[in-house]
Design a protein around this motif. Structure first.
Motif, PDB file in Angstrom:
ATOM      1  N   TYR A 126       0.819  -1.206   0.000  1.00  0.00           N
ATOM      2  CA  TYR A 126       0.000   0.000   0.000  1.00  0.00           C
ATOM      3  C   TYR A 126       0.856   1.260   0.000  1.00  0.00           C
ATOM      4  CZ  TYR A 126      -3.512  -3.449   1.111  1.00  0.00           C
ATOM      5  OH  TYR A 126      -4.323  -4.548   1.065  1.00  0.00           O
ATOM      6  N   ALA A 127       0.437   2.234  -0.831  1.00  0.00           N
ATOM      7  CA  ALA A 127       1.214   3.454  -1.021  1.00  0.00           C
ATOM      8  C   ALA A 127       1.140   4.388   0.182  1.00  0.00           C
ATOM      9  CB  ALA A 127       0.735   4.186  -2.274  1.00  0.00           C
ATOM     10  N   ASN A 128       0.012   4.398   0.902  1.00  0.00           N
ATOM     11  CA  ASN A 128      -0.137   5.290   2.047  1.00  0.00           C
ATOM     12  C   ASN A 128      -1.162   4.706   3.020  1.00  0.00           C
ATOM     13  OD1 ASN A 128      -2.808   6.069   1.049  1.00  0.00           O
ATOM     14  ND2 ASN A 128      -1.720   7.326  -0.435  1.00  0.00           N
ATOM     15  N   ILE A 129      -1.361   5.393   4.132  1.00  0.00           N
ATOM     16  CA  ILE A 129      -2.248   4.903   5.186  1.00  0.00           C
ATOM     17  C   ILE A 129      -3.694   4.807   4.706  1.00  0.00           C
ATOM     18  CG2 ILE A 129      -2.540   7.228   6.106  1.00  0.00           C
ATOM     19  CD1 ILE A 129      -2.562   3.916   8.120  1.00  0.00           C
ATOM     20  N   TYR A 130      -4.098   5.710   3.816  1.00  0.00           N
ATOM     21  CA  TYR A 130      -5.479   5.684   3.334  1.00  0.00           C
ATOM     22  C   TYR A 130      -5.728   4.442   2.466  1.00  0.00           C
ATOM     23  CZ  TYR A 130      -5.398  10.509   4.917  1.00  0.00           C
ATOM     24  OH  TYR A 130      -5.265  11.643   5.675  1.00  0.00           O
ATOM     25  N   ALA A 131      -4.769   4.132   1.619  1.00  0.00           N
ATOM     26  CA  ALA A 131      -4.899   2.929   0.795  1.00  0.00           C
ATOM     27  C   ALA A 131      -4.911   1.680   1.666  1.00  0.00           C
ATOM     28  CB  ALA A 131      -3.751   2.861  -0.217  1.00  0.00           C
ATOM     29  N   PHE A 143     -13.172   7.687   1.756  1.00  0.00           N
ATOM     30  CA  PHE A 143     -13.677   8.342   0.551  1.00  0.00           C
ATOM     31  C   PHE A 143     -12.519   8.878  -0.298  1.00  0.00           C
ATOM     32  CE2 PHE A 143     -17.113   8.406   3.603  1.00  0.00           C
ATOM     33  CZ  PHE A 143     -18.215   8.044   2.830  1.00  0.00           C
ATOM     34  N   PRO A 144     -12.787   9.213  -1.567  1.00  0.00           N
ATOM     35  CA  PRO A 144     -11.722   9.715  -2.446  1.00  0.00           C
ATOM     36  C   PRO A 144     -10.990  10.941  -1.897  1.00  0.00           C
ATOM     37  CG  PRO A 144     -13.635   9.110  -3.741  1.00  0.00           C
ATOM     38  CD  PRO A 144     -14.051   8.996  -2.307  1.00  0.00           C
ATOM     39  N   ASN A 145     -11.669  11.764  -1.086  1.00  0.00           N
ATOM     40  CA  ASN A 145     -11.010  12.942  -0.503  1.00  0.00           C
ATOM     41  C   ASN A 145     -10.300  12.606   0.808  1.00  0.00           C
ATOM     42  OD1 ASN A 145     -13.153  12.528   1.197  1.00  0.00           O
ATOM     43  ND2 ASN A 145     -13.902  14.630   1.137  1.00  0.00           N
ATOM     44  N   ASN A 146     -10.153  11.299   1.093  1.00  0.00           N
ATOM     45  CA  ASN A 146      -9.468  10.779   2.291  1.00  0.00           C
ATOM     46  C   ASN A 146     -10.240  11.007   3.594  1.00  0.00           C
ATOM     47  OD1 ASN A 146      -7.346   9.781   0.787  1.00  0.00           O
ATOM     48  ND2 ASN A 146      -6.118  11.636   0.994  1.00  0.00           N
ATOM     49  N   THR A 147     -11.530  11.334   3.486  1.00  0.00           N
ATOM     50  CA  THR A 147     -12.372  11.360   4.674  1.00  0.00           C
ATOM     51  C   THR A 147     -12.602   9.921   5.132  1.00  0.00           C
ATOM     52  OG1 THR A 147     -13.488  13.383   4.006  1.00  0.00           O
ATOM     53  CG2 THR A 147     -14.634  11.997   5.593  1.00  0.00           C
ATOM     54  N   ILE A 171      -3.724  10.838  18.459  1.00  0.00           N
ATOM     55  CA  ILE A 171      -3.063  11.726  17.503  1.00  0.00           C
ATOM     56  C   ILE A 171      -4.119  12.391  16.621  1.00  0.00           C
ATOM     57  CG2 ILE A 171      -0.937  10.359  17.471  1.00  0.00           C
ATOM     58  CD1 ILE A 171      -1.869   9.190  14.777  1.00  0.00           C
ATOM     59  N   SER A 172      -3.722  13.431  15.897  1.00  0.00           N
ATOM     60  CA  SER A 172      -4.645  14.121  15.011  1.00  0.00           C
ATOM     61  C   SER A 172      -4.743  13.408  13.671  1.00  0.00           C
ATOM     62  CB  SER A 172      -4.170  15.562  14.771  1.00  0.00           C
ATOM     63  OG  SER A 172      -2.966  15.567  14.022  1.00  0.00           O
ATOM     64  N   GLU A 177      -1.139  10.637   8.394  1.00  0.00           N
ATOM     65  CA  GLU A 177      -0.635  10.629   7.023  1.00  0.00           C
ATOM     66  C   GLU A 177       0.844  10.284   6.957  1.00  0.00           C
ATOM     67  OE1 GLU A 177      -1.641  14.355   5.277  1.00  0.00           O
ATOM     68  OE2 GLU A 177      -3.809  14.030   5.430  1.00  0.00           O
ATOM     69  N   SER A 178       1.550  10.483   8.060  1.00  0.00           N
ATOM     70  CA  SER A 178       2.985  10.202   8.077  1.00  0.00           C
ATOM     71  C   SER A 178       3.291   8.735   8.401  1.00  0.00           C
ATOM     72  CB  SER A 178       3.690  11.093   9.100  1.00  0.00           C
ATOM     73  OG  SER A 178       3.218  10.834  10.406  1.00  0.00           O
ATOM     74  N   ILE A 179       2.257   7.945   8.701  1.00  0.00           N
ATOM     75  CA  ILE A 179       2.471   6.532   9.034  1.00  0.00           C
ATOM     76  C   ILE A 179       2.750   5.742   7.765  1.00  0.00           C
ATOM     77  CG2 ILE A 179       1.458   4.455  10.037  1.00  0.00           C
ATOM     78  CD1 ILE A 179      -0.290   6.252  11.761  1.00  0.00           C
ATOM     79  N   ASN A 180       3.846   5.023   7.764  1.00  0.00           N
ATOM     80  CA  ASN A 180       4.205   4.168   6.633  1.00  0.00           C
ATOM     81  C   ASN A 180       3.475   2.832   6.780  1.00  0.00           C
ATOM     82  OD1 ASN A 180       5.417   2.513   4.714  1.00  0.00           O
ATOM     83  ND2 ASN A 180       7.425   3.434   5.016  1.00  0.00           N
ATOM     84  N   PRO A 181       2.695   2.413   5.773  1.00  0.00           N
ATOM     85  CA  PRO A 181       1.972   1.135   5.878  1.00  0.00           C
ATOM     86  C   PRO A 181       2.880  -0.047   6.205  1.00  0.00           C
ATOM     87  CG  PRO A 181       1.181   2.372   3.999  1.00  0.00           C
ATOM     88  CD  PRO A 181       2.370   3.121   4.524  1.00  0.00           C
ATOM     89  N   SER A 182       4.142   0.006   5.785  1.00  0.00           N
ATOM     90  CA  SER A 182       5.065  -1.099   6.057  1.00  0.00           C
ATOM     91  C   SER A 182       5.435  -1.188   7.532  1.00  0.00           C
ATOM     92  CB  SER A 182       6.333  -0.956   5.219  1.00  0.00           C
ATOM     93  OG  SER A 182       7.049   0.202   5.582  1.00  0.00           O
ATOM     94  N   ASP A 183       5.145  -0.115   8.294  1.00  0.00           N
ATOM     95  CA  ASP A 183       5.448  -0.115   9.724  1.00  0.00           C
ATOM     96  C   ASP A 183       4.274  -0.600  10.574  1.00  0.00           C
ATOM     97  OD1 ASP A 183       7.976   0.901   9.272  1.00  0.00           O
ATOM     98  OD2 ASP A 183       7.315   2.984   9.382  1.00  0.00           O
ATOM     99  N   ILE A 184       3.120  -0.824   9.947  1.00  0.00           N
ATOM    100  CA  ILE A 184       1.919  -1.173  10.694  1.00  0.00           C
ATOM    101  C   ILE A 184       1.927  -2.649  11.089  1.00  0.00           C
ATOM    102  CG2 ILE A 184      -0.597  -1.364  10.608  1.00  0.00           C
ATOM    103  CD1 ILE A 184      -0.618   1.014   8.729  1.00  0.00           C
ATOM    104  N   LYS A 185       1.745  -2.899  12.376  1.00  0.00           N
ATOM    105  CA  LYS A 185       1.641  -4.265  12.884  1.00  0.00           C
ATOM    106  C   LYS A 185       0.185  -4.707  12.923  1.00  0.00           C
ATOM    107  CE  LYS A 185       2.984  -7.148  16.824  1.00  0.00           C
ATOM    108  NZ  LYS A 185       3.671  -7.165  18.144  1.00  0.00           N
ATOM    109  N   SER A 186      -0.701  -3.814  13.388  1.00  0.00           N
ATOM    110  CA  SER A 186      -2.117  -4.171  13.452  1.00  0.00           C
ATOM    111  C   SER A 186      -2.961  -2.907  13.520  1.00  0.00           C
ATOM    112  CB  SER A 186      -2.410  -5.048  14.681  1.00  0.00           C
ATOM    113  OG  SER A 186      -2.149  -4.322  15.876  1.00  0.00           O
TER     114      SER A 186
END
Length: 212
Positions: A126-131, A143-147, A171-172, A177-186
């Motif tokens: 995944y390219a980003n947290i939203y994806a 949603f497409p606007n990242n809501t 967090i806000s 948005e700064s979270i890298n999907p590769s760093d996500i454990k759960s």
């Protein structure tokens, strides 16, 4: 004499600053070829530098290339169909690897790596947290606007977006948005009574993210 000393001092300062800048820009480049015992190239071999997974893998011809910020100690190569092999870094810019039968020590490490992958096997796609949230987390709508909303929740504060908690700290929305999907454990989604721990802030639900 004083003028000569001043000129020498200026030259020394400029040289030292240039050397310091050059050192910061230096990157270690390592490349090589990964193959099996029959000299066949191994594609998509995962590479770990000092047990930290890298984003790049071997290409379809078995070649890889890395740019590192610091000198590694151990380089680990992991291929699901072949196992795992380790190489001690010896300051060489070219490191070729041949997969042979694993030792008992590497089998234990391979099992640990394999277990970690099963916790979140697709997080590197995944390219980003939203994806990531859109493709991996059920009950969450992006949603497409990242809501982001959690289905089946409503907010007393007029906001439909959930509360975000990263490693047990609130967090806000901007910070996720700064979270890298590769760093996500759960990722865990809370709503209703589970989200009540966070009071009215959790009325639109809570998304708890844990990273490695």
């Amino acid at each position: 004499m004083k003028n000569i000393l001043k000129v020498m001092l200026v030259l020394f300062t400029v040289t030292a600053a240039s050397s310091s800048f050059a050192q910061k820009k230096v990157k270690i480049k390592i490349s090589g070829f990964v193959k099996d015992s029959l000299n066949r190239p191994i594609e998509d071999c995962v590479i770990f530098i000092d047990n930290k997974k890298q984003n790049k893998q071997t290409n379809r011809k078995g070649y890889y290339s890395l740019k590192l910020r610091k000198t590694p100690k151990v380089i680990t190569f992991y291929a699901p169909n072949y196992g795992l092999t380790e190489v001690d870094y010896n300051n060489s810019r070219n490191i070729d690897v041949t997969f042979n039968k694993m030792s008992s020590k590497l089998k234990v490490k391979f099992a640990a790596l394999n277990k970690e992958e099963k916790e979140n096997p697709n997080r590197f796609r995944y390219a980003n947290i939203y994806a990531y949230l859109r493709g991996r987390v059920s009950g969450v709508q992006v949603f497409p606007n990242n809501t982001i909303i959690i289905r089946g929740t409503s907010s007393l504060l007029g906001s439909s977006e959930p509360l975000f908690v990263l490693n047990n700290a609130v967090i806000s929305k901007n910070n996720i948005e700064s979270i890298n999907p590769s760093d996500i454990k759960s990722v865990r989604v809370l709503k209703g009574s589970e989200a009540s721990l966070y009071g009215v802030r959790g009325a639109a639900g809570v998304i708890k993210i844990t990273t490695y």
